[in-house]
Design an enzyme around this catalytic site. Structure first.
Site, PDB file in Angstrom:
ATOM      1  N   GLU A  42      11.200  15.874  50.843  1.00 28.42           N
ATOM      2  CA  GLU A  42      10.252  16.874  51.374  1.00 28.42           C
ATOM      3  C   GLU A  42       9.795  17.875  50.319  1.00 28.42           C
ATOM      4  O   GLU A  42       9.633  19.063  50.594  1.00 28.42           O
ATOM      5  CB  GLU A  42      10.833  17.591  52.598  1.00 28.42           C
ATOM      6  CG  GLU A  42      10.450  16.822  53.831  1.00 28.42           C
ATOM      7  CD  GLU A  42      10.511  17.615  55.097  1.00 28.42           C
ATOM      8  OE1 GLU A  42      11.193  17.140  55.993  1.00 28.42           O
ATOM      9  OE2 GLU A  42       9.877  18.685  55.200  1.00 28.42           O
ATOM     10  N   GLY A  43       9.550  17.350  49.112  1.00 28.41           N
ATOM     11  CA  GLY A  43       9.147  18.182  47.988  1.00 28.41           C
ATOM     12  C   GLY A  43      10.374  18.588  47.211  1.00 28.41           C
ATOM     13  O   GLY A  43      11.260  19.267  47.745  1.00 28.41           O
TER      14      GLY A  43
ATOM     15  N   GLN B  70      11.525  21.428  42.230  1.00 29.34           N
ATOM     16  CA  GLN B  70      10.486  21.769  41.242  1.00 29.34           C
ATOM     17  C   GLN B  70       9.127  21.941  41.929  1.00 29.34           C
ATOM     18  O   GLN B  70       8.368  22.863  41.604  1.00 29.34           O
ATOM     19  CB  GLN B  70      10.415  20.679  40.155  1.00 29.34           C
ATOM     20  CG  GLN B  70      11.608  20.660  39.200  1.00 29.34           C
ATOM     21  CD  GLN B  70      12.923  20.211  39.846  1.00 29.34           C
ATOM     22  OE1 GLN B  70      12.940  19.460  40.813  1.00 29.34           O
ATOM     23  NE2 GLN B  70      14.036  20.679  39.310  1.00 29.34           N
TER      24      GLN B  70
HETATM   25  N1  CAA Z   1      -2.015  24.106  53.771  1.00 32.59           N
HETATM   26  C1  CAA Z   1      -3.345  23.836  53.854  1.00 32.59           C
HETATM   27  N2  CAA Z   1      -4.061  23.373  52.791  1.00 32.59           N
HETATM   28  C2  CAA Z   1      -3.402  23.195  51.632  1.00 32.59           C
HETATM   29  C3  CAA Z   1      -2.033  23.455  51.493  1.00 32.59           C
HETATM   30  C4  CAA Z   1      -1.330  23.944  52.605  1.00 32.59           C
HETATM   31  N3  CAA Z   1      -0.025  24.234  52.550  1.00 32.59           N
HETATM   32  N4  CAA Z   1      -1.658  23.175  50.231  1.00 32.59           N
HETATM   33  C5  CAA Z   1      -2.765  22.759  49.593  1.00 32.59           C
HETATM   34  N5  CAA Z   1      -3.826  22.769  50.447  1.00 32.59           N
HETATM   35  C6  CAA Z   1      -5.204  22.427  50.159  1.00 32.59           C
HETATM   36  C7  CAA Z   1      -5.722  23.279  49.002  1.00 32.59           C
HETATM   37  O1  CAA Z   1      -6.226  24.499  49.461  1.00 32.59           O
HETATM   38  C8  CAA Z   1      -6.813  22.387  48.435  1.00 32.59           C
HETATM   39  O2  CAA Z   1      -7.943  22.484  49.282  1.00 32.59           O
HETATM   40  P1  CAA Z   1      -9.467  22.556  48.722  1.00 32.59           P
HETATM   41  O3  CAA Z   1      -9.824  21.210  48.229  1.00 32.59           O
HETATM   42  O4  CAA Z   1     -10.257  22.940  49.924  1.00 32.59           O
HETATM   43  O5  CAA Z   1      -9.466  23.585  47.647  1.00 32.59           O
HETATM   44  C9  CAA Z   1      -6.236  20.996  48.633  1.00 32.59           C
HETATM   45  O6  CAA Z   1      -5.277  21.094  49.704  1.00 32.59           O
HETATM   46  C10 CAA Z   1      -5.571  20.443  47.408  1.00 32.59           C
HETATM   47  O7  CAA Z   1      -4.535  21.337  47.046  1.00 32.59           O
HETATM   48  P2  CAA Z   1      -3.904  21.369  45.578  1.00 32.59           P
HETATM   49  O8  CAA Z   1      -5.006  21.441  44.588  1.00 32.59           O
HETATM   50  O9  CAA Z   1      -2.860  22.418  45.574  1.00 32.59           O
HETATM   51  O10 CAA Z   1      -3.259  19.901  45.521  1.00 32.59           O
HETATM   52  P3  CAA Z   1      -2.358  19.228  44.407  1.00 32.59           P
HETATM   53  O11 CAA Z   1      -2.760  17.805  44.272  1.00 32.59           O
HETATM   54  O12 CAA Z   1      -2.320  20.063  43.174  1.00 32.59           O
HETATM   55  O13 CAA Z   1      -0.880  19.140  45.107  1.00 32.59           O
HETATM   56  C11 CAA Z   1       1.284  19.824  45.869  1.00 32.59           C
HETATM   57  C12 CAA Z   1      -0.219  20.142  45.675  1.00 32.59           C
HETATM   58  C13 CAA Z   1       1.849  21.083  46.482  1.00 32.59           C
HETATM   59  C14 CAA Z   1       1.998  19.527  44.561  1.00 32.59           C
HETATM   60  C15 CAA Z   1       1.441  18.625  46.855  1.00 32.59           C
HETATM   61  O14 CAA Z   1       1.029  17.426  46.253  1.00 32.59           O
HETATM   62  C16 CAA Z   1       2.855  18.467  47.355  1.00 32.59           C
HETATM   63  O15 CAA Z   1       3.280  19.181  48.288  1.00 32.59           O
HETATM   64  N6  CAA Z   1       3.613  17.507  46.791  1.00 32.59           N
HETATM   65  C17 CAA Z   1       4.942  17.166  47.312  1.00 32.59           C
HETATM   66  C18 CAA Z   1       4.812  16.135  48.389  1.00 32.59           C
HETATM   67  C19 CAA Z   1       5.998  16.128  49.290  1.00 32.59           C
HETATM   68  O16 CAA Z   1       6.552  17.149  49.658  1.00 32.59           O
HETATM   69  N7  CAA Z   1       6.376  14.938  49.719  1.00 32.59           N
HETATM   70  C20 CAA Z   1       7.462  14.782  50.641  1.00 32.59           C
HETATM   71  C21 CAA Z   1       7.196  13.621  51.562  1.00 32.59           C
HETATM   72  S1  CAA Z   1       7.972  13.754  53.107  1.00 32.59           S
HETATM   73  C22 CAA Z   1       9.608  13.451  52.912  1.00 32.59           C
HETATM   74  O17 CAA Z   1      10.170  13.398  51.854  1.00 32.59           O
HETATM   75  C23 CAA Z   1      10.310  13.453  54.214  1.00 32.59           C
HETATM   76  C24 CAA Z   1      11.326  12.487  54.521  1.00 32.59           C
HETATM   77  O18 CAA Z   1      11.095  11.335  54.849  1.00 32.59           O
HETATM   78  C25 CAA Z   1      12.689  12.996  54.655  1.00 32.59           C
END
Ligand code: CAA
Length: 381
Positions: free
Chosen positions: A364-365, A368
């Site tokens: 879930e992220g 880092q």
């Molecule tokens: N809420 C709403 N919108 C959001 C947001 C949020 N929390 N975070 C980002 N956005 C929007 C941004 O505003 C942006 O919108 P616009 O195009 O309108 O400007 C868009 O989304 C893109 O955002 P970023 O430029 O910040 O995107 P990024 O590619 O740089 O990535 C990141 C951001 C935070 C690194 C994201 O990729 C991330 O969270 N990565 C980790 C993924 C993750 O947690 N995976 C876990 C999978 S689930 C799991 O593990 C569960 C399990 O089975 C146990």
């Protein structure tokens, strides 16, 4: 169960139910299930009957209808029992929240109610073999096939996939658009072309079921898309914002379990003629462990409370998840240290907790990625 003041009588009885379930149903089998890497489907279904899964799904669709704060109270108790159960029992909330956030009323009736009411499992399918932290880089495709969508690709580390009847899948209709091309679609497991791999042989949380899911020319009706074309990434991010406090609560449960074991053992274990709890070196470790677990819980509760008020809480959710996961790792490591050589064996419970805690810093992220979310917001100001 930790005595806490300030909770309502409903919240106290909710915690009491979850705590009793953890003590009576989870703790007695946790070590054996860990050893056999066995998914406790029957016990989780008993939890379903008590309302201990689908916690944040509204009651009108068959869920427990709790806020995120109250869900965190339940999850901490379950994870105190065994975090593999915690992960398995909260996975439906993760998988179904995108439908809660972005679905139409008709979609909520069709995709929440049948899964939730009958105690079935659903899985959240975002991560891929080549796209973990970089969720926007996912490669699974969704194409317009006339009267249906066609999905192709592979998803990895999918919780409960071996038992899920429904998948919430994130796929791109145009990879050149990165996050703006991502869509969210509901795929029933029975759809031709869906295949699920084996239960991964993990280091920790071994009773939780984690598999690869592959979609090979999978066709679903057009009305299975949640939100519009390109809405999927924001739906996924909002889902993770809501889910990270609950994952943080799993970490708090692990940390508390490790502290409980370490405290009890330090009073029993004698060296140099005294219980080791009489030595300041051990006392300071215990004090730091208790403080860190408490601080993690408070950050978790703050983020959950903010979300329940309808506030945006990406940063607070990431702070809670980062702090609680890293605390669980530190506290379980310290618990093993207090147990000494015994702690390093499977005859005592703390080595399992240390293995279980590691996953909290990854899924879930990662810790880092939580720092990336926090730092970006700080630097914006
Ligand atoms: N809420 C709403 N919108 C959001 C947001 C949020 N929390 N975070 C980002 N956005 C929007 C941004 O505003 C942006 O919108 P616009 O195009 O309108 O400007 C868009 O989304 C893109 O955002 P970023 O430029 O910040 O995107 P990024 O590619 O740089 O990535 C990141 C951001 C935070 C690194 C994201 O990729 C991330 O969270 N990565 C980790 C993924 C993750 O947690 N995976 C876990 C999978 S689930 C799991 O593990 C569960 C399990 O089975 C146990």
């Amino acid at each position: 169960m930790l005595p806490l003041s300030g909770l309502s009588s409903e919240q106290e009885s909710l915690r009491e139910i979850a705590s009793r379930f953890a003590i009576e149903k989870i703790r007695p089998v946790a070590a054996a299930l860990d050893e056999r890497a066995e998914f406790p489907k029957g016990i989780i279904q008993e939890g379903h009957a008590l309302g201990l899964i689908n916690l944040t799904i509204p009651a009108e669709y068959g869920g427990s209808g709790l806020g995120i704060f109250d869900a965190c109270l339940v999850i901490e108790e379950i994870a105190w029992g065994c975090s593999g159960f915690g992960t398995s029992m909260v996975a439906n909330d993760l998988a179904l929240t995108p439908i809660k956030i972005g679905g139409t009323e008709d979609q909520k009736k069709r995709f929440l109610e049948p899964v939730v009411s009958s105690g079935q499992f659903a899985s959240f399918c975002l991560t891929e073999p080549g796209a973990g932290s970089d969720a926007a880089g996912l490669q699974t495709t969704i194409e317009d096939g006339g009267d249906s969508w066609i999905i192709n690709g592979s998803k990895q580390w999918i919780t409960n996939a071996g038992y899920a009847s429904q998948f919430t899948v994130f796929a791109s209709h145009d990879r050149t658009k990165r996050h703006k091309g991502i869509c969210c679609v509901v795929v029933p497991r029975s759809t031709p072309g869906v295949s699920v791999g084996h239960h991964e042989n993990k280091m920790g949380q071994r009773c939780s079921d984690t598999c690869v899911v592959t979609f090979d020319n999978v066709r679903v009706p057009k009305d299975h898309m949640i939100g519009g074309l390109g809405d999927g990434f924001k739906i996924a991010m909002q889902t993770l914002d809501a889910s990270r406090p609950m994952t943080a609560a799993i970490a708090v449960g692990i940390g508390r379990a490790a502290f409980d074991h370490a405290l009890a053992y330090s009073k029993e274990r004698k060296q140099f003629g005294s219980a080791i709890s009489s030595f300041q070196g051990i006392q300071f470790m215990l004090a730091d462990m208790a403080t860190a677990v408490d601080a993690s819980r408070l950050l978790t509760w703050r983020s959950a409370w903010m979300l329940d008020q309808g506030a945006s809480a990406s940063v607070e959710s990431s702070m809670a998840k980062r702090m609680s996961a890293d605390t669980a790792m530190q506290v379980t490591t310290d618990a093993v240290q207090i147990f000494g050589g015994y702690g390093y064996t499977k005859d005592y419970p703390v080595e399992k907790l240390m293995r279980d805690a590691k996953l909290l810093q990854i899924y879930e992220g990662t810790s880092q990625i939580q720092r990336v979310v926090i730092a970006r917001e700080l630097l914006k100001g």
